[in-house]
Design an enzyme around this catalytic site. Structure first.
Site, PDB file in Angstrom:
ATOM      1  N   ARG A 112       0.862  -1.191   0.000  1.00  0.00           N
ATOM      2  CA  ARG A 112       0.000   0.000   0.000  1.00  0.00           C
ATOM      3  C   ARG A 112       0.893   1.234   0.000  1.00  0.00           C
ATOM      4  NH1 ARG A 112      -3.403  -2.789  -1.637  1.00  0.00           N
ATOM      5  NH2 ARG A 112      -5.354  -3.411  -0.646  1.00  0.00           N
ATOM      6  N   HIS A 162      -1.035   0.400  -9.580  1.00  0.00           N
ATOM      7  CA  HIS A 162      -1.725  -0.577  -8.716  1.00  0.00           C
ATOM      8  C   HIS A 162      -2.231  -1.748  -9.572  1.00  0.00           C
ATOM      9  CE1 HIS A 162      -3.938  -1.053  -4.638  1.00  0.00           C
ATOM     10  NE2 HIS A 162      -3.723  -2.232  -5.191  1.00  0.00           N
TER      11      HIS A 162
HETATM   12  C1  GLV Z   1      -4.883  -5.230  -4.042  1.00  0.00           C
HETATM   13  O1  GLV Z   1      -4.411  -4.187  -3.792  1.00  0.00           O
HETATM   14  C2  GLV Z   1      -5.352  -6.180  -3.080  1.00  0.00           C
HETATM   15  O2  GLV Z   1      -5.428  -5.866  -1.895  1.00  0.00           O
HETATM   16  O3  GLV Z   1      -5.679  -7.300  -3.514  1.00  0.00           O
END
Ligand code: GLV
Length: 310
Positions: free
Chosen positions: A225, A273
């Site tokens: 994150r 992401h």
């Molecule tokens: C992606 O960020 C997840 O948490 O799967």
């Protein structure tokens, strides 16, 4: 009784199809069209869903994250009191994450950026080859994701180390835990790979103090994150040469604003992401299973421990 799905419009139908393929009897409602609030017994949601909204459903029995992480569900106001939260643990989610880690470790280890620059300039010049067996990789977080990446990096011949909150033993991985273990691992990590859950304890774990503990010229990878990294500290470490390069998949906020220095930084490799994206067909069995378990009051799979924060 119905299941509420809440995620990006572009994937909502894929989720619906995948769940219905396993249980055609499911009554699936696509947020915001929840219908009568009393009908909703399970909510399957991703980061944008407001947890306060879930307090509208008096018969809610289960919340499921659409990913491995659950920080979006636990941050204030958090899930409605007493409602269990499950996360996803999935073979494809795990292996895609390991691919991202291997891609970026090898990119830096094999000096791919320098060779690409040489290619662009038509330079034929062999760079000193780094020794894989002398290269130490420290992984922050050795749960489902970190342990898979650890095994695959070990198979390539790297020295793999893993850090966790509590002591954990994994074959072929030197284990470290707790605050003292963190510093000891950092001091030896030529590569630092963050695959931790984001909790109040791990927020900002990659900061000026911890970056300074790495051997000079280390590489930092974060696919967990954005909140794990103090951006100003990482940028300063890149500037000073303490960190030689970084691969980042996650940011705070997302999308990363267009004027953020990461975008154009020559030592930063970014993905939006996208390291590992949940494939609805792959995770549908555990989601449907959990909905059935919740209905019957049985133990849930991949249940989140609220005290631990993941
Ligand atoms: C992606 O960020 C997840 O948490 O799967």
């Amino acid at each position: 009784m119905a299941v509420l799905l809440s995620t990006k419009a572009s994937v909502m139908q894929d989720w619906k199809r995948a769940l219905l393929a396993l249980d055609p009897g499911l009554d699936i409602r696509l947020f915001p069209d929840a219908g009568a609030p009393e009908d909703i017994e399970a909510a399957v949601c991703w980061t944008a869903h407001d947890m306060a909204e879930l307090r509208r459903y008096p018969n809610l029995k289960l919340i499921v994250s659409m990913g491995a992480g659950v920080d979006h569900l636990l941050r204030p106001p958090g899930p409605p009191p007493g409602i269990p939260v499950a996360r996803l643990v999935d073979r494809l989610l795990t292996s895609a994450m390991s691919e991202w880690v291997l891609l970026n470790v090898l990119r830096f280890h094999r000096q791919d950026q320098a060779y690409r620059a040489q290619q662009a300039a038509r330079v034929w010049d062999e760079l000193p080859a780094p020794a894989t067996e002398a290269t130490r990789i420290g992984i922050l977080g050795v749960g489902a994701l970190g342990s898979d990446a650890a095994g695959k990096l070990g198979a390539l011949g790297f020295q793999v180390m893993g850090w966790s909150r509590r002591e954990k033993t994994l074959p072929g991985v030197r284990g470290f835990h707790g605050a003292a273990g963190l510093d000891a691992m950092l001091a030896q990590s030529n590569f630092l790979v963050c695959l931790l859950p984001l909790t109040p304890d791990t927020r900002g774990i990659i900061n000026a103090r911890t970056l300074a503990l790495l051997p000079r010229g280390a590489f930092v990878l974060n696919a967990a994150r954005g909140g794990h990294v103090v951006d100003a500290a990482l940028l300063a470490a890149l500037e000073s040469g303490q960190v030689a390069g970084t691969a980042l998949d996650v940011f705070e906020p997302e999308p990363l604003p267009a004027d953020h220095p990461y975008w154009a930084h020559p030592k930063v490799v970014m993905t939006p992401h996208a390291a590992s994206i949940t494939i609805p067909e792959s995770v549908a069995p555990q989601v449907v299973d959990n909905i059935r378990r919740a209905r019957r009051g049985e133990t849930l799979l991949n249940l989140v421990d609220f005290a631990a924060g993941y």
